[in-house]
Design a protein around this motif. Sequence first.
Motif, mmCIF file in Angstrom:
data_model
loop_
_atom_site.group_PDB
_atom_site.id
_atom_site.type_symbol
_atom_site.label_atom_id
_atom_site.label_comp_id
_atom_site.label_asym_id
_atom_site.label_seq_id
_atom_site.Cartn_x
_atom_site.Cartn_y
_atom_site.Cartn_z
ATOM 1 N N PRO A 74 30.120 31.449 30.545
ATOM 2 C CA PRO A 74 30.302 31.423 31.901
ATOM 3 C C PRO A 74 31.278 32.510 32.558
ATOM 4 O O PRO A 74 32.378 32.471 31.858
ATOM 5 C CB PRO A 74 30.616 30.024 32.429
ATOM 6 N N VAL A 75 31.182 33.131 33.490
ATOM 7 C CA VAL A 75 32.018 34.068 34.285
ATOM 8 C C VAL A 75 31.859 34.041 35.596
ATOM 9 O O VAL A 75 31.022 33.556 36.114
ATOM 10 C CB VAL A 75 31.877 35.574 33.714
ATOM 11 N N ASP A 76 33.118 34.241 36.325
ATOM 12 C CA ASP A 76 33.412 34.221 37.720
ATOM 13 C C ASP A 76 33.231 35.624 38.363
ATOM 14 O O ASP A 76 33.569 35.711 39.629
ATOM 15 C CB ASP A 76 34.129 33.392 38.123
ATOM 16 N N LEU A 77 33.122 36.768 37.453
ATOM 17 C CA LEU A 77 32.964 38.248 37.949
ATOM 18 C C LEU A 77 34.447 38.716 38.259
ATOM 19 O O LEU A 77 34.382 39.834 38.614
ATOM 20 C CB LEU A 77 32.203 38.078 39.051
ATOM 21 N N SER A 78 35.398 37.988 37.797
ATOM 22 C CA SER A 78 36.883 38.588 37.649
ATOM 23 C C SER A 78 37.246 38.995 36.556
ATOM 24 O O SER A 78 36.375 38.783 35.606
ATOM 25 C CB SER A 78 37.585 37.510 38.279
ATOM 26 N N ALA B 147 23.609 39.003 40.778
ATOM 27 C CA ALA B 147 22.896 39.575 39.643
ATOM 28 C C ALA B 147 23.432 41.124 39.442
ATOM 29 O O ALA B 147 23.753 41.253 38.127
ATOM 30 C CB ALA B 147 21.576 39.417 39.519
ATOM 31 N N GLU B 148 23.377 41.741 40.585
ATOM 32 C CA GLU B 148 23.812 43.237 40.576
ATOM 33 C C GLU B 148 25.095 43.475 40.151
ATOM 34 O O GLU B 148 25.803 44.182 39.325
ATOM 35 C CB GLU B 148 23.464 43.676 41.833
ATOM 36 N N GLU B 149 26.149 42.351 40.901
ATOM 37 C CA GLU B 149 27.440 42.613 40.237
ATOM 38 C C GLU B 149 27.767 41.946 38.922
ATOM 39 O O GLU B 149 28.791 42.495 38.391
ATOM 40 C CB GLU B 149 28.346 41.469 41.701
ATOM 41 N N LEU B 150 27.106 41.075 38.347
ATOM 42 C CA LEU B 150 27.173 40.714 37.027
ATOM 43 C C LEU B 150 26.949 41.965 36.020
ATOM 44 O O LEU B 150 27.631 42.205 35.123
ATOM 45 C CB LEU B 150 26.455 39.400 36.598
ATOM 46 N N ASP B 151 25.984 42.552 36.617
ATOM 47 C CA ASP B 151 25.371 43.829 35.755
ATOM 48 C C ASP B 151 26.604 44.698 35.796
ATOM 49 O O ASP B 151 26.890 45.394 34.825
ATOM 50 C CB ASP B 151 24.292 44.284 36.081
ATOM 51 N N GLY B 152 27.047 44.911 36.993
ATOM 52 C CA GLY B 152 28.132 46.169 37.144
ATOM 53 C C GLY B 152 29.507 45.574 36.254
ATOM 54 O O GLY B 152 30.154 46.510 35.748
ATOM 55 N N VAL B 153 29.989 44.313 36.547
ATOM 56 C CA VAL B 153 31.147 43.697 35.552
ATOM 57 C C VAL B 153 30.859 44.167 34.055
ATOM 58 O O VAL B 153 31.670 44.677 33.506
ATOM 59 C CB VAL B 153 31.234 42.346 35.692
ATOM 60 N N LEU B 154 29.462 43.939 33.301
ATOM 61 C CA LEU B 154 29.317 44.058 32.061
ATOM 62 C C LEU B 154 29.360 45.596 31.614
ATOM 63 O O LEU B 154 29.906 45.904 30.688
ATOM 64 C CB LEU B 154 27.939 43.239 31.768
ATOM 65 N N ALA B 155 29.035 46.378 32.768
ATOM 66 C CA ALA B 155 29.107 47.912 32.671
ATOM 67 C C ALA B 155 30.365 48.264 32.473
ATOM 68 O O ALA B 155 30.826 49.246 31.449
ATOM 69 C CB ALA B 155 28.078 48.587 33.637
ATOM 70 N N ARG B 156 31.136 47.722 33.397
ATOM 71 C CA ARG B 156 32.730 48.225 33.337
ATOM 72 C C ARG B 156 33.308 47.622 32.036
ATOM 73 O O ARG B 156 34.270 48.463 31.621
ATOM 74 C CB ARG B 156 33.586 47.622 34.482
ATOM 75 N N GLY C 205 36.763 31.266 30.112
ATOM 76 C CA GLY C 205 37.983 32.054 30.497
ATOM 77 C C GLY C 205 38.895 30.821 31.233
ATOM 78 O O GLY C 205 38.397 30.117 32.048
ATOM 79 N N THR C 206 40.165 31.137 31.668
ATOM 80 C CA THR C 206 40.982 30.275 32.733
ATOM 81 C C THR C 206 41.577 31.021 33.564
ATOM 82 O O THR C 206 41.847 32.397 33.310
ATOM 83 C CB THR C 206 42.197 29.593 31.907
ATOM 84 N N HIS C 207 41.868 30.486 34.774
ATOM 85 C CA HIS C 207 42.611 31.192 36.059
ATOM 86 C C HIS C 207 41.587 32.451 36.363
ATOM 87 O O HIS C 207 41.911 33.436 36.450
ATOM 88 C CB HIS C 207 43.925 31.973 35.451
ATOM 89 N N GLY C 208 40.397 31.713 36.971
ATOM 90 C CA GLY C 208 39.454 32.843 37.606
ATOM 91 C C GLY C 208 39.817 32.982 39.163
ATOM 92 O O GLY C 208 40.798 32.341 39.530
ATOM 93 N N ARG C 209 38.700 33.330 39.995
ATOM 94 C CA ARG C 209 38.912 33.484 41.176
ATOM 95 C C ARG C 209 38.368 32.446 41.950
ATOM 96 O O ARG C 209 38.051 31.458 41.449
ATOM 97 C CB ARG C 209 38.387 34.777 41.702
ATOM 98 N N ALA D 148 37.308 29.218 40.156
ATOM 99 C CA ALA D 148 38.576 29.608 40.000
ATOM 100 C C ALA D 148 38.965 28.009 39.218
ATOM 101 O O ALA D 148 39.483 27.764 38.410
ATOM 102 C CB ALA D 148 39.466 29.886 40.807
ATOM 103 N N ARG D 149 38.795 27.029 40.250
ATOM 104 C CA ARG D 149 39.397 25.776 39.957
ATOM 105 C C ARG D 149 38.693 25.273 38.633
ATOM 106 O O ARG D 149 39.238 24.557 37.770
ATOM 107 C CB ARG D 149 39.202 24.867 41.088
ATOM 108 N N ALA D 150 37.384 25.552 38.505
ATOM 109 C CA ALA D 150 36.516 25.185 37.435
ATOM 110 C C ALA D 150 37.235 25.964 36.138
ATOM 111 O O ALA D 150 37.283 24.873 35.256
ATOM 112 C CB ALA D 150 35.155 25.774 37.504
ATOM 113 N N LEU D 151 37.561 26.926 35.886
ATOM 114 C CA LEU D 151 37.986 27.502 34.902
ATOM 115 C C LEU D 151 39.494 27.550 34.583
ATOM 116 O O LEU D 151 39.790 27.922 33.666
ATOM 117 C CB LEU D 151 37.587 28.983 34.586
ATOM 118 N N ARG D 152 40.103 26.958 35.505
ATOM 119 C CA ARG D 152 41.442 26.986 35.548
ATOM 120 C C ARG D 152 41.949 25.680 34.669
ATOM 121 O O ARG D 152 43.021 25.357 34.392
ATOM 122 C CB ARG D 152 42.099 26.726 36.896
#
Length: 309
Positions: free
Chosen positions: A141-145, A202-211, A247-251, A255-259
């Motif tokens: 799971p990711v929050d795109l940060s 979904a487009e933002e997720l693809d962009g994150v993976l590309a970066r 991961g921990t400390h997301g946005r 954010a609170r979920a992964l913190r």
Amino acid sequence: MRILVATDFSVRSHRALRRAGLLAGPRRGKLMPMHVVEGLGTRQVAQDLREAQRMILEQVAVVPELFRAWCEPIVIGGDPAGAVLDAANAWEVDLIVVGASSDSPERTSGETLKTLVRASPCPVLVVRQPVEGPYRRVLAPVDLSDTSTRALRRVGSLGLADDALVTVLHAFRAPATTKLWAAGISQEHLDGYVESCRTGFAEELDGVLAREGLGRRDWRRRVEEGWPRDVIPRIAMECRADLVAVGTHGRTGLARALRGSVAEDLLSTPGPDVLVVPPPRRTPGRPTWLRSGSSRSPDGQPAPGIAVT
């Protein structure tokens, strides 16, 4: 790769050693099984330390996954969580592996596990299921940060996805759904609005993976509407994941979920193994008993690292 494995000689710590052996063996990594005898300075503790040294060598000798690994067992006295964290910092380990009960992790692991997850300077792999080989299905799971995508990088660098089908999940909340519903917008239009949000994420997720250089990996993508603490366990079950990496400390949003709350929720209920990846932290100084030239642990005993070949 340096892997520190916390062991209390239980069945769950035996699973942790097996999993660590699978990770360390093929990469010729250094594996450090570690047992902490609670307390310091008494005659009983000294006796327990000697007995623990014998037991840890016996445990290492019967785990087949360790036969190809370079093992250096460690036995010291002190507070379990604090000693493991000190050792992880001192030796700059890449991964802490700890076992937990698959059916009631909170009752059997308690505050030690919580402390490790919250304060570790490196990823913590919590082994909860029987070890049957390399991981086959990983949910990330990711929050795109940038912070949450660190978990994706660590899944790859630690070798956890070498033989696995990886599903990258983003859970989102369509921000205006409640207001639109209150304004009397039809369900059809509401569904269309949610789908447009899904497409954007979904487009933002693809962009994150590309970066991150992960765009070409054959990893599945899923973008699901709902609160992360609800979506993650549901998708983990649907995917039959044997590992969830967070991961921990997301946005905001995740954010609170992964913190800590979602990670701790995952660990407090039955389910797959969990990898918790913290943000980079400044490494504190080496504990006195581990600094160069020191050969004794906190209870005055010789520092008990034992190389096993």
